[in-house]
Scaffold this motif. Structure first.
Motif, PDB file in Angstrom:
ATOM      1  N   MET A   1       0.824  -1.197   0.000  1.00  0.00           N
ATOM      2  CA  MET A   1       0.000   0.000   0.000  1.00  0.00           C
ATOM      3  C   MET A   1       0.867   1.259   0.000  1.00  0.00           C
ATOM      4  N   LEU A   2       1.984   1.237   0.733  1.00  0.00           N
ATOM      5  CA  LEU A   2       2.774   2.441   0.915  1.00  0.00           C
ATOM      6  C   LEU A   2       3.489   2.811  -0.366  1.00  0.00           C
ATOM      7  N   CYS A   3       3.606   4.128  -0.588  1.00  0.00           N
ATOM      8  CA  CYS A   3       4.233   4.630  -1.802  1.00  0.00           C
ATOM      9  C   CYS A   3       5.736   4.584  -1.657  1.00  0.00           C
ATOM     10  N   LYS A   4       6.407   4.197  -2.715  1.00  0.00           N
ATOM     11  CA  LYS A   4       7.860   4.069  -2.711  1.00  0.00           C
ATOM     12  C   LYS A   4       8.448   5.105  -3.663  1.00  0.00           C
ATOM     13  N   TYR A   5       8.893   6.195  -3.108  1.00  0.00           N
ATOM     14  CA  TYR A   5       9.537   7.199  -3.939  1.00  0.00           C
ATOM     15  C   TYR A   5      10.289   8.157  -3.026  1.00  0.00           C
ATOM     16  N   LEU A   6      11.114   8.997  -3.585  1.00  0.00           N
ATOM     17  CA  LEU A   6      11.916   9.933  -2.817  1.00  0.00           C
ATOM     18  C   LEU A   6      11.085  11.132  -2.397  1.00  0.00           C
ATOM     19  N   VAL A   7      11.160  11.485  -1.116  1.00  0.00           N
ATOM     20  CA  VAL A   7      10.398  12.617  -0.627  1.00  0.00           C
ATOM     21  C   VAL A   7      10.868  13.911  -1.299  1.00  0.00           C
ATOM     22  N   THR A   8      12.139  13.979  -1.636  1.00  0.00           N
ATOM     23  CA  THR A   8      12.657  15.194  -2.265  1.00  0.00           C
ATOM     24  C   THR A   8      12.004  15.475  -3.607  1.00  0.00           C
ATOM     25  N   LEU A   9      11.416  14.436  -4.212  1.00  0.00           N
ATOM     26  CA  LEU A   9      10.737  14.627  -5.489  1.00  0.00           C
ATOM     27  C   LEU A   9       9.239  14.804  -5.329  1.00  0.00           C
ATOM     28  N   SER A  10       8.752  14.811  -4.097  1.00  0.00           N
ATOM     29  CA  SER A  10       7.305  14.774  -3.882  1.00  0.00           C
ATOM     30  C   SER A  10       6.601  15.995  -4.446  1.00  0.00           C
ATOM     31  N   VAL A  11       7.225  17.155  -4.378  1.00  0.00           N
ATOM     32  CA  VAL A  11       6.583  18.358  -4.896  1.00  0.00           C
ATOM     33  C   VAL A  11       6.386  18.249  -6.405  1.00  0.00           C
ATOM     34  N   LEU A  12       7.380  17.687  -7.090  1.00  0.00           N
ATOM     35  CA  LEU A  12       7.310  17.568  -8.542  1.00  0.00           C
ATOM     36  C   LEU A  12       6.258  16.576  -8.994  1.00  0.00           C
ATOM     37  N   VAL A  13       6.006  15.557  -8.194  1.00  0.00           N
ATOM     38  CA  VAL A  13       5.102  14.500  -8.622  1.00  0.00           C
ATOM     39  C   VAL A  13       3.852  14.444  -7.751  1.00  0.00           C
ATOM     40  N   SER A  14       3.495  15.561  -7.134  1.00  0.00           N
ATOM     41  CA  SER A  14       2.406  15.534  -6.157  1.00  0.00           C
ATOM     42  C   SER A  14       1.110  15.038  -6.759  1.00  0.00           C
ATOM     43  N   SER A  15       0.795  15.374  -8.012  1.00  0.00           N
ATOM     44  CA  SER A  15      -0.454  14.909  -8.611  1.00  0.00           C
ATOM     45  C   SER A  15      -0.446  13.401  -8.775  1.00  0.00           C
ATOM     46  N   ALA A  16       0.712  12.846  -9.167  1.00  0.00           N
ATOM     47  CA  ALA A  16       0.813  11.394  -9.308  1.00  0.00           C
ATOM     48  C   ALA A  16       0.745  10.713  -7.959  1.00  0.00           C
ATOM     49  N   VAL A  17       1.338  11.360  -6.953  1.00  0.00           N
ATOM     50  CA  VAL A  17       1.308  10.813  -5.602  1.00  0.00           C
ATOM     51  C   VAL A  17      -0.127  10.658  -5.128  1.00  0.00           C
ATOM     52  N   SER A  18      -0.935  11.677  -5.343  1.00  0.00           N
ATOM     53  CA  SER A  18      -2.315  11.642  -4.877  1.00  0.00           C
ATOM     54  C   SER A  18      -3.088  10.516  -5.525  1.00  0.00           C
ATOM     55  N   ALA A  19      -2.802  10.236  -6.777  1.00  0.00           N
ATOM     56  CA  ALA A  19      -3.528   9.192  -7.491  1.00  0.00           C
ATOM     57  C   ALA A  19      -3.119   7.809  -7.031  1.00  0.00           C
ATOM     58  N   GLU A  20      -1.850   7.664  -6.624  1.00  0.00           N
ATOM     59  CA  GLU A  20      -1.328   6.331  -6.343  1.00  0.00           C
ATOM     60  C   GLU A  20      -1.341   5.983  -4.858  1.00  0.00           C
ATOM     61  N   CYS A  21      -1.365   6.981  -4.010  1.00  0.00           N
ATOM     62  CA  CYS A  21      -1.216   6.731  -2.583  1.00  0.00           C
ATOM     63  C   CYS A  21      -2.542   6.958  -1.873  1.00  0.00           C
ATOM     64  N   GLY A  22      -2.871   6.097  -0.975  1.00  0.00           N
ATOM     65  CA  GLY A  22      -4.125   6.272  -0.246  1.00  0.00           C
ATOM     66  C   GLY A  22      -4.292   5.230   0.827  1.00  0.00           C
ATOM     67  N   TRP A  23      -5.395   5.327   1.519  1.00  0.00           N
ATOM     68  CA  TRP A  23      -5.725   4.423   2.598  1.00  0.00           C
ATOM     69  C   TRP A  23      -6.480   3.215   2.046  1.00  0.00           C
ATOM     70  N   GLY A  24      -6.469   2.127   2.802  1.00  0.00           N
ATOM     71  CA  GLY A  24      -7.164   0.918   2.382  1.00  0.00           C
ATOM     72  C   GLY A  24      -8.590   0.825   2.866  1.00  0.00           C
ATOM     73  N   THR A  25      -9.151   1.941   3.313  1.00  0.00           N
ATOM     74  CA  THR A  25     -10.549   1.967   3.738  1.00  0.00           C
ATOM     75  C   THR A  25     -11.461   1.813   2.529  1.00  0.00           C
ATOM     76  N   MET A  26     -12.736   1.598   2.782  1.00  0.00           N
ATOM     77  CA  MET A  26     -13.676   1.352   1.700  1.00  0.00           C
ATOM     78  C   MET A  26     -13.769   2.538   0.747  1.00  0.00           C
ATOM     79  N   ASP A  27     -13.702   3.762   1.288  1.00  0.00           N
ATOM     80  CA  ASP A  27     -13.803   4.935   0.418  1.00  0.00           C
ATOM     81  C   ASP A  27     -12.459   5.577   0.120  1.00  0.00           C
ATOM     82  N   GLY A  28     -11.373   4.974   0.622  1.00  0.00           N
ATOM     83  CA  GLY A  28     -10.042   5.499   0.350  1.00  0.00           C
ATOM     84  C   GLY A  28      -9.624   6.662   1.225  1.00  0.00           C
TER      85      GLY A  28
END
Length: 412
Positions: A1-28
């Protein structure tokens, strides 16, 4: 479930991060926190102070337990008796009210000598003060005798007040305690006086409108912190419903309520093995979309839990219903049926973890949490949708830290 990427790049890929990373609850979305009896880690439970503090700590839901006075007023107390959490024993005028009482129903069995809440009128209950349970000496005792027993209307008045003054939504999640007993004491032709009385109060206050509510929007990075801090987005619109759910351990009460209201029903159970099977979940989904159980069932799995808890298991019945589901399977199959999952209760960190494995009684379970962080992270990882918690401040910190971990892969 956890996202594997460098935090230093998080600002550059924030939109992709939001799409790929989330909680395992029923509604996410992040697990919702339910203030168990308000905030009982610091205040006497089920009091104005306890509920107000839970609101200050930004609980998503604030829980009252509902019982009934002698004159038919719905009041707030965890137990049907008064000695554990009130000063009743120190009030001379009520000394002769202590008595033995027994009641055996399909789902409850009471046999105790105590002061019984249904032997006191609502006016008399106002003379009794609430105190902290004596079993937890580290909990503050400063507020003993400061608060009276509340009615359901008092509780709802407080929720309405803090919702307005704080400009945020707090969910209510009343639990009907021992419906068999209170329907017996207050007979009506349909035998559902207790359930009907609560629904009448809630409907008059508008809780039945626009239920069930639509799912909350999927949270993006930073949204959980903003929610806790009550920072609203620019396009925020106030909801057109009052957030609510109704709980009971009595399946017949839950089944009845499901025919009378669109408010979501929470079915609580930790004593019926067959429910933790595929066909058991099918049964639950016919009347309840929220299922709450002892947290240990979601750690050990149902078979180990019921064996160690000395609950009889009919292995033939379990096999016919599809077999026991282990925690990950139970979560996935419940979500597949539209059932949200809710463990109870995750306590204050000063309280000892009391799992079978931490008592040395469970040789089967591979993981045994040793502290509250490990405990809460386990259930977050599992994808529970709600969680009954005490010390909401700690729970908020851990939920925020886990949200950071989910989105950035770093254990804060």
């Amino acid at each position: 479930m956890l996202c594997k990427y460098l935090v230093t790049l998080s600002v550059l890929v924030s939109s992709a991060v939001s799409a790929e990373c989330g909680w395992g609850t029923m509604d996410g979305n992040p697990t919702r926190l339910v203030g168990h009896r308000g905030e009982k880690a610091f205040m006497p439970e089920h009091t104005l102070g306890s509920y107000h503090m839970a609101a200050f700590e930004s609980a998503d839901y604030i829980e009252p337990d509902v019982v009934v006075s002698k004159d038919g007023v719905l009041v707030i107390s965890h137990n049907e008796w008064l000695s554990d959490t009130t000063n009743i024993a120190s009030i001379p005028k009520f000394a002769d009210r202590k008595r033995s009482f027994s009641f055996k129903g399909k789902y409850i069995n009471i046999n105790r000598t105590d002061f019984w809440i249904f032997d006191f009128t609502y006016a008399e209950l106002q003379e009794i003060k609430v105190v902290q349970e004596k079993f937890f000496p580290y909990r503050p005792q400063y507020f003993n005798n400061d608060f009276s027993i509340l009615s359901v209307d008092n509780y709802l008045d407080l929720i309405a007040n803090v919702s307005t003054t704080m400009n945020r939504t707090f969910g209510i999640i009343p639990e009907l305690k021992s419906p068999e007993l209170f329907n017996y004491l207050n007979p009506t032709p349909n035998g559902r006086w207790f359930e009907d009385s609560l629904l009448s109060i809630l409907n008059k206050r508008g809780f039945g409108a626009n239920q069930p509510p639509a799912s909350d929007p999927l949270m993006d990075e930073g949204d959980l912190l903003n929610q806790v801090m009550n920072i609203k987005p620019a396009n925020y619109k106030a909801p057109n419903y009052k957030r609510a759910a109704i709980q009971s351990f009595d399946p017949e009460t839950c089944q009845y309520l499901a025919t009378q209201t669109k408010i979501p029903i929470v079915f609580l159970n930790n004593v019926t093995p067959m429910l933790f099977t595929p066909k058991g979940l099918d049964l639950i989904s016919s009347f309840s979309k929220i299922f709450s159980m002892d947290k240990e069932i979601l750690l050990t799995g149902p078979e180990v839990f019921f064996t160690l808890d000395k609950v009889a298991i009919n292995q033939t019945e379990i096999a016919e219903m599809g077999g026991f589901l282990m925690p990950e399977q139970l979560m996935a199959e419940a979500h597949k049926r539209g059932i949200a999952m809710v463990p109870f209760t995750l306590n204050d960190s000063r309280q000892k973890l009391n799992y079978f494995c931490s008592q040395g009684r469970d040789p089967y379970t591979k993981f045994c949490p040793t502290n509250r962080k490990e405990e809460m992270y386990y259930y977050f990882n599992l994808g529970v949708d709600y969680m009954f918690v005490e010390n909401i401040f700690e729970a908020q910190m851990l939920r925020l830290a886990f949200d950071y971990k989910v989105r950035y892969g770093i254990d804060a």
